[in-house]
Design an enzyme around this catalytic site. Structure first.
Site, short mmCIF file in Angstrom:
data_model
loop_
_atom_site.label_atom_id
_atom_site.label_comp_id
_atom_site.label_asym_id
_atom_site.label_seq_id
_atom_site.Cartn_x
_atom_site.Cartn_y
_atom_site.Cartn_z
N HIS A 66 0.87 -1.18 0.00
CA HIS A 66 0.00 0.00 0.00
C HIS A 66 0.91 1.23 0.00
O HIS A 66 1.63 1.45 0.96
CB HIS A 66 -0.91 -0.01 1.24
CG HIS A 66 -1.82 -1.20 1.28
ND1 HIS A 66 -3.06 -1.20 0.72
CD2 HIS A 66 -1.63 -2.45 1.79
CE1 HIS A 66 -3.64 -2.39 0.89
NE2 HIS A 66 -2.78 -3.17 1.54
N ASP A 156 -8.61 -5.11 -2.57
CA ASP A 156 -7.91 -5.35 -1.31
C ASP A 156 -8.21 -4.28 -0.25
O ASP A 156 -8.26 -3.09 -0.54
CB ASP A 156 -6.41 -5.42 -1.52
CG ASP A 156 -5.71 -5.82 -0.24
OD1 ASP A 156 -5.90 -6.96 0.20
OD2 ASP A 156 -5.02 -4.97 0.36
N ASP A 309 2.36 -7.00 2.33
CA ASP A 309 1.16 -6.25 2.72
C ASP A 309 1.57 -4.98 3.49
O ASP A 309 0.91 -4.58 4.46
CB ASP A 309 0.19 -7.10 3.54
CG ASP A 309 -1.22 -6.50 3.60
OD1 ASP A 309 -1.43 -5.42 3.00
OD2 ASP A 309 -2.10 -7.09 4.24
O1 DOR Z 1 -4.19 -4.61 7.84
C1 DOR Z 1 -4.53 -4.26 6.73
N1 DOR Z 1 -4.26 -3.02 6.29
N2 DOR Z 1 -5.22 -5.10 5.96
C2 DOR Z 1 -5.77 -4.72 4.79
O2 DOR Z 1 -6.37 -5.55 4.14
C3 DOR Z 1 -5.64 -3.32 4.34
C4 DOR Z 1 -4.46 -2.68 4.92
C5 DOR Z 1 -4.46 -1.18 4.77
O3 DOR Z 1 -4.72 -0.70 3.67
O4 DOR Z 1 -4.16 -0.50 5.75
#
Ligand code: DOR
Length: 429
Positions: A66, A156, A309
């Site tokens: 992200h 997602d 992630d």
């Molecule tokens: O912990 C998470 N943070 N899981 C997700 O699916 C999205 C992500 C986020 O964008 O902060």
């Protein structure tokens, strides 16, 4: 300029070997791969990098990050996330669409690629939304998104609740060469939950997210992939039950691939004790039995990819009450060391571990890289596998500091990162 990477232990994740080899880099490409002692040309202005006692690996490829731009630049930008990536040995990242606005149309995909070009560090592959506004209702324009540069689609951060929409998404994506990445979560079960539902959540009085919330949707998306006869990729696998479902589906010939993240094999739900918001993530950290199953899934090849992630959040969103804190943790700068732990523990061989950090993701996304071959892009990381250090908050490169590994001892560190033959990161101490 010609660069000679001399005497390193070069990892080939495809052949499954580690060999002492010299690499000659020219015009952004790997020009030659030679046994040591063969190359001794005296080329003017040649740069020599002494790689003895270092691992020379293909630049890592993270298929799940992200980067927060557009819309949440106080957490991360494409440039700051790019710096964190190259510091961690990554030369390419695929960024998720849950930005503001979400990446659900051509102009946002183009903006991301433009910003990535401006930052000029890491290769960025946008993952576009499956549905408009990530609302789960109407499919986005896959043809336009693909043409603009998206490599995959995913909502997602949120699941596609409607099974028919997901089915059509799988069919449409397969036709246009886009992989669907499933955020597997039954929100009717997870709603209100803030950590894994189990002994610890009951002890410390926090609302839980049961393993079934993930497993129901993993089962559904495997069923839909079977029905549509299309591929699906399961993101951030965290439970033993999910590993079992994916194993069975693969055995049956369903085209399913899967990733997990380093925190799911390095930490369990006890990390939340003390109401530690740095360990608040979705899906949540699970039980020690789940951690074992994830490791076993990696060892047996049920889980193809290790993706971070990487989910940056500022102090504003994290230094607050546990129930209110944002889900997510950063991972780009710790993934390599945490994965090397699996190698030291004998769970994965070194080439296998590196394959899960680069080649397998490239293969799933249909992007280049993940392997060092003559004529291929010189995307390379030089790693000191024995370097031990305590992760300090002040040394984090990402704009956000939400790592549960701060204060922990890590072993293995990226020293130099090269993208297209250019050094984009060099550790200065
Ligand atoms: O912990 C998470 N943070 N899981 C997700 O699916 C999205 C992500 C986020 O964008 O902060």
């Amino acid at each position: 300029m010609v660069t000679w990477i001399k005497g390193g232990d070069v990892v080939d994740p495809v052949k499954g070997v580690v060999e002492k080899t010299d690499l000659i880099i020219e015009k952004g490409k790997v020009a030659k791969i030679l046994p040591p002692g063969v190359f001794n040309d005296k080329i003017p202005e040649m740069r020599t990098i002494n790689a003895s006692n270092k691992l020379v690996i293909p630049g890592l490829i993270d298929m799940h990050v992200h980067l927060r731009e557009p819309g949440h630049e106080h957490k991360e930008t494409i440039a700051s996330g790019g710096r964190a990536a190259v510091a961690g040995g990554f030369t390419a990242v695929a960024c998720m669409p849950n930005t503001t606005p979400p990446n659900d149309c051509q102009s946002v995909t183009e903006f991301i690629l433009e910003q990535a070009k401006r930052a000029g560090l890491v290769r960025v592959y946008p993952v576009a939304a499956i549905t408009v506004g990530q609302k789960g209702e109407t499919l986005t324009e896959f043809i336009e998104l693909r043409a603009a540069g998206a490599v995959a689609v995913s909502d997602d951060g949120l699941p596609v609740v409607n099974s028919q929409v997901m089915r059509r998404g799988l069919e449409y994506a397969a036709r246009h060469d886009l992989r669907v990445i499933s955020h597997s979560e039954d929100i009717s079960l997870s709603k209100g939950g803030v950590m894994h539902e189990g002994t610890i959540s009951r002890r410390i009085g926090l609302p839980g997210i049961p393993a079934a919330s993930e497993e129901i949707m993993v089962f559904r998306d495997i069923s839909l992939a079977r029905l549509a006869n299309c591929p699906v990729h399961i993101a951030h696998v965290s439970t033993a039950g999910s590993v079992e479902l994916i194993r069975r589906a693969k055995d049956e010939g369903v085209h399913v691939t899967a990733e997990t993240a380093p925190h799911y094999f390095s930490l369990d739900h006890t990390a939340v004790m003390g109401y530690n918001t740095r360990a608040k993530v979705n899906p949540p950290l699970r039980t020690p039995q789940d951690v074992q199953a994830i490791k076993e899934g990696l060892r047996q090849g049920v889980i193809d990819v290790i993706a971070t992630d990487h989910a940056p959040h500022s102090a504003l969103e994290k230094d607050t009450e546990f129930v209110k804190a944002a889900f997510g943790l950063i991972g780009l700068e710790t993934a390599l060391a945490l994965t090397l732990e699996l190698v030291r523990d004998g769970i994965l061989g070194l080439p296998e571990a590196i394959a899960k950090l680069c080649y397998n993701a490239a293969h799933i996304l249909g992007v280049p890289g993940g392997r060092l071959v003559e004529g291929g892009d010189a995307d390379i990381a030089l790693v000191d596998p024995g370097y031990e250090y305590v992760l300090k908050e002040k040394n984090i490169i990402s704009k956000s500091r939400n790592s549960p590994f701060i204060g922990k001892t890590l072993k293995g560190r990226n020293e130099i990162t090269m993208v297209g033959g250019e050094i984009v990161w060099e550790r200065d101490e």
